[in-house]
Motif scaffolding. Structure first.
Motif, short mmCIF file in Angstrom:
data_model
loop_
_atom_site.label_atom_id
_atom_site.label_comp_id
_atom_site.label_asym_id
_atom_site.label_seq_id
_atom_site.Cartn_x
_atom_site.Cartn_y
_atom_site.Cartn_z
N ASP A 201 0.83 -1.21 0.00
CA ASP A 201 0.00 0.00 0.00
C ASP A 201 0.86 1.26 0.00
OD1 ASP A 201 -2.16 -1.69 0.09
OD2 ASP A 201 -2.60 -1.36 2.21
N ALA A 202 1.97 1.23 0.76
CA ALA A 202 2.84 2.40 0.84
C ALA A 202 3.48 2.72 -0.51
CB ALA A 202 3.93 2.15 1.89
N LEU A 203 3.86 1.70 -1.26
CA LEU A 203 4.46 1.92 -2.58
C LEU A 203 3.45 2.49 -3.57
CD1 LEU A 203 6.80 -1.18 -3.11
CD2 LEU A 203 7.37 1.08 -2.21
N PHE A 204 2.27 1.90 -3.61
CA PHE A 204 1.26 2.38 -4.55
C PHE A 204 0.77 3.79 -4.18
CE2 PHE A 204 0.17 -2.08 -6.07
CZ PHE A 204 0.63 -1.84 -7.36
N ALA A 205 0.83 4.13 -2.89
CA ALA A 205 0.36 5.45 -2.46
C ALA A 205 1.35 6.55 -2.80
CB ALA A 205 0.11 5.44 -0.95
N ASP A 206 2.60 6.19 -3.10
CA ASP A 206 3.63 7.20 -3.37
C ASP A 206 4.50 6.76 -4.54
OD1 ASP A 206 5.03 9.53 -3.04
OD2 ASP A 206 5.99 8.98 -1.13
N GLN A 207 3.86 6.44 -5.65
CA GLN A 207 4.57 5.89 -6.80
C GLN A 207 5.69 6.79 -7.33
OE1 GLN A 207 1.26 4.89 -9.51
NE2 GLN A 207 1.99 2.78 -9.44
N ASP A 208 5.48 8.09 -7.29
CA ASP A 208 6.49 9.01 -7.84
C ASP A 208 7.79 8.99 -7.04
OD1 ASP A 208 4.75 9.78 -9.83
OD2 ASP A 208 4.05 11.57 -8.78
#
Length: 281
Positions: A201-208
């Motif tokens: 979830d953390a990766l998808f929430a801050d993809q940039d």
């Protein structure tokens, strides 16, 4: 005389194919208008008629004998998938596909898509192992569409925590996303400490921001053993885990992300209609 009658029969058959022999779609169009999910108000009169004619000549998903229209108009019909097929056809019509293309897509979706067996060993799972529905997603952490799919999948699970099991498979596309493989290895390392889905979830929430900095921040926030995390993140074992998922994807014919399978059947629609597909299984 025999030739004359034969010719007359041909003329009658040709006449039946023209306007005079066109089927009455009034009852069917009324039935479609009553389905709120179809939102037939979005259609032009011509599109409504086209949709009705598609359903009148396309075989039902249930037995291939009757048409979708037959099932929709029969109060005693037990073919619940007919309604889903009608909605599927409506969406395709709005997407600009022709009637012939839509018929082919319905055939492929409901009658030619066989369930496949997917190797789930070692893959992260969200939901009970005995859930009646299993959703397998091949995903890439730098893929924007994958991020949106992840949101929908989480919502589906939250609405039916006992009815759905979500299984994650890695499919980083290096040619398009430079950090996708790195992100996959990081989430595997987090999973080794029991925090796969939180890290996911953390990766998808801050993809940039995907990269080593985000990995350490997320791992720290989740209370992971950082030394262990970093060691396992760059280990050969994480590479092998990703390679195994890629090999499975290749076997199944996956070529892009997100690739979703519902109970072994390839999902072929927009992810917001995922629950409708589940209902049809």
């Amino acid at each position: 005389m025999i030739k004359l009658l034969s010719g007359l029969g041909i003329l009658l058959a040709l006449a039946a194919c023209g306007p005079a022999g066109a089927p009455d779609t009034t009852a069917l169009r009324a039935k479609l208008a009553a389905d709120e999910q179809l939102e037939v108000g979005r259609f032009t009169p011509e599109e409504k008629e086209t949709l009705a004619r598609i359903l009148l000549r396309t075989a039902t998903p249930c037995d291939g004998v009757r048409t979708i229209a037959d099932e929709l108009l029969d109060p005693a019909s037990s073919c619940t998938r007919a309604r889903g097929a009608a909605r599927f056809a409506a969406r395709r019509l709005l997407d600009g596909y022709s009637a012939d293309e839509i018929e082919e897509q319905i055939l492929h979706r409901y009658r030619e898509t066989e369930a496949v067996t997917i190797d789930l060993e070692g893959s992260p799972m969200l939901g009970p192992p005995d859930a009646p529905n299993t959703i397998v997603v091949f995903s890439d952490f730098e893929c924007p569409v994958c991020a949106r799919a992840a949101e929908h999948l989480t919502a589906v699970h939250q609405r039916s925590p006992d009815g759905v099991r979500i299984v994650f498979k890695h499919y980083p596309i290096d040619q398009l996303h430079a950090m996708a493989m790195s992100a996959a290895r990081a989430v595997i390392a987090a999973g080794n400490q029991g925090k796969f889905w939180e890290f996911h979830d953390a990766l998808f929430a801050d993809q940039d921001a995907i990269g080593p900095g985000l990995y350490v921040r997320a791992a720290t926030t989740l209370g992971l053993d950082i030394d262990r995390f970093e060691t396992e993140r760059i280990s050969d074992a994480t590479v092998e885990r990703v390679r195994a998922d890629r090999a499975e994807a290749a076997r199944l014919g996956v070529e892009g992300t997100p690739a979703i399978f519902v109970n072994g059947r390839r999902f072929q629609d927009s992810v917001e209609f995922l629950e409708e597909w589940i209902e049809e299984e």
